[in-house]
Motif scaffolding. Structure first.
Motif: not given
Length: 352
Positions: A191-215
């Motif tokens: 296991d390890r920890v890696t970085v999450l770039p700032e310019n991917l925060l909003l696209p990834l949050k929007d993607h997670v919301l769509r996945v929640k609807v599918l779930h």
């Protein structure tokens, strides 16, 4: 006065047994490939290792006229490996994988400790330099991708994860506030920890919301479970349906688990990402052979060029050795000594 029952043990000589009940028919012996699967699962090897080993053992048996491996020896193993190298012209790593499968068969399944097993020559794997894209080529490649495929490719380049590490991400492994991603059970089970770039925060949050609807739709249809490792579904019965354990990049349709037979929604298949990246490279006019793993190489190279400490790059990549660069590339100059400290916020090489 009520009498107590007689609990004196009776002699077994007065008891008669039905022969059919006392001596049940013995179960038929398990097939060889099923025994191979049992030994692999006993050692908690991955499903990919199981598939590869079973396939190589089946090819070995078919190559020798479907003879049982008990009657085969060093000559037959060497003939099979020579056939792979000479007639099939396979790579050295493929030949060594076949050898490992046969060694596992004889040592762990058949329990045959033969001295010739260690004497079989292993193919020498050449030390090749990885392909690295320039920053302009990387930017052009990512511009040709969109949607989920573009998000996965951007995540590979912005975090340095391997393809399967990104596809196996769970919702609970993303820390938006700390801008970190927890990589669970990476290469070598680490296991390890890696970085999450700032310019991917909003696209990834929007993607997670769509996945929640599918779930939620899967739950309403009576499904919504996900595969969990190491019998966690038995220990925590509600975990397979919980939101935190769901895949970040689920597949478009549900599928049957090859081991348990349950119907789950698995994560995206890596071949879909590979085809998308290859097609995007052709559209971008990139002559280099492009695969998702090249984005990991480019991530490490561009970080070193930007002045990051090599130890920091090793920690993010989850490697104990230094990443190998391509000296022929004009963009692969060695990092300057004593680079300045950088924050996690700008860890993405192409972030503004």
């Amino acid at each position: 006065m009520r009498r107590l029952p007689d609990l004196t043990p009776r002699p077994l000589s007065n008891v008669t047994f039905d022969k059919e009940t006392a001596d049940p028919p013995s179960a038929p012996p398990r097939r060889l490939l099923d025994r191979v699967r049992d030994e692999i699962r006993l050692r908690h090897y991955s499903i990919r290792t199981e598939t590869a080993y079973v396939d190589w053992i089946r090819r070995f048996i078919v190559f020798h006229g479907k003879r049982h491996p008990d009657g085969l020896g060093a000559v037959q193993v060497q003939e099979f490996l020579s056939h792979l190298a000479v007639e099939r012209n396979v790579a050295a790593s493929t030949q060594n994988q076949a050898k490992s499968a046969l060694l596992f068969l004889y040592r762990e399944v058949l329990c045959i400790q033969l001295p010739w097993l260690d004497e079989i020559v292993a193919a020498r794997v050449p030390n090749r330099l990885p392909v690295v894209l320039t920053p302009s080529e990387t930017h052009a490649l990512l511009l040709e991708l969109s949607g989920t495929m573009g998000l996965v490719a951007s995540l590979l380049y912005g975090t340095g994860m391997r393809l399967l590490e990104a596809l196996r991400l769970r919702i609970k492994d993303i820390e938006f506030e700390r801008r970190e991603i927890l990589v669970r059970n990476g290469k070598g089970g680490k296991d390890r920890v890696t970085v999450l770039p700032e310019n991917l925060l909003l696209p990834l949050k929007d993607h997670v919301l769509r996945v929640k609807v599918l779930h939620d739709k899967d739950l309403a249809a009576g499904f919504g479970t996900v595969w969990l490792p190491n019998a966690l579904a038995t220990k925590y019965p509600a975990a397979p349906r919980s939101w935190g354990w769901q895949w970040v990049f689920p597949a478009a349709s549900r599928s049957i688990d090859p081991r348990s037979g349950a119907e789950h929604r698995h994560h995206l298949h890596e071949s879909s990402i590979q085809r998308s990246v290859s097609a995007a490279a052709k559209r971008a006019g990139i002559a280099k052979p492009c695969s998702p793993h090249i984005l990991r190489h480019s991530f490490a190279t561009h970080l070193l060029q930007a002045g990051y400490d090599i130890r920091t790059v090793q920690e993010v990549l989850g490697r104990s050795d230094a990443p190998q660069l391509n000296p022929t590339s004009p963009q692969s100059s060695p990092p300057p000594p004593d680079p300045p400290a950088r924050s996690r916020q700008c860890a993405c090489p192409w972030a503004p």
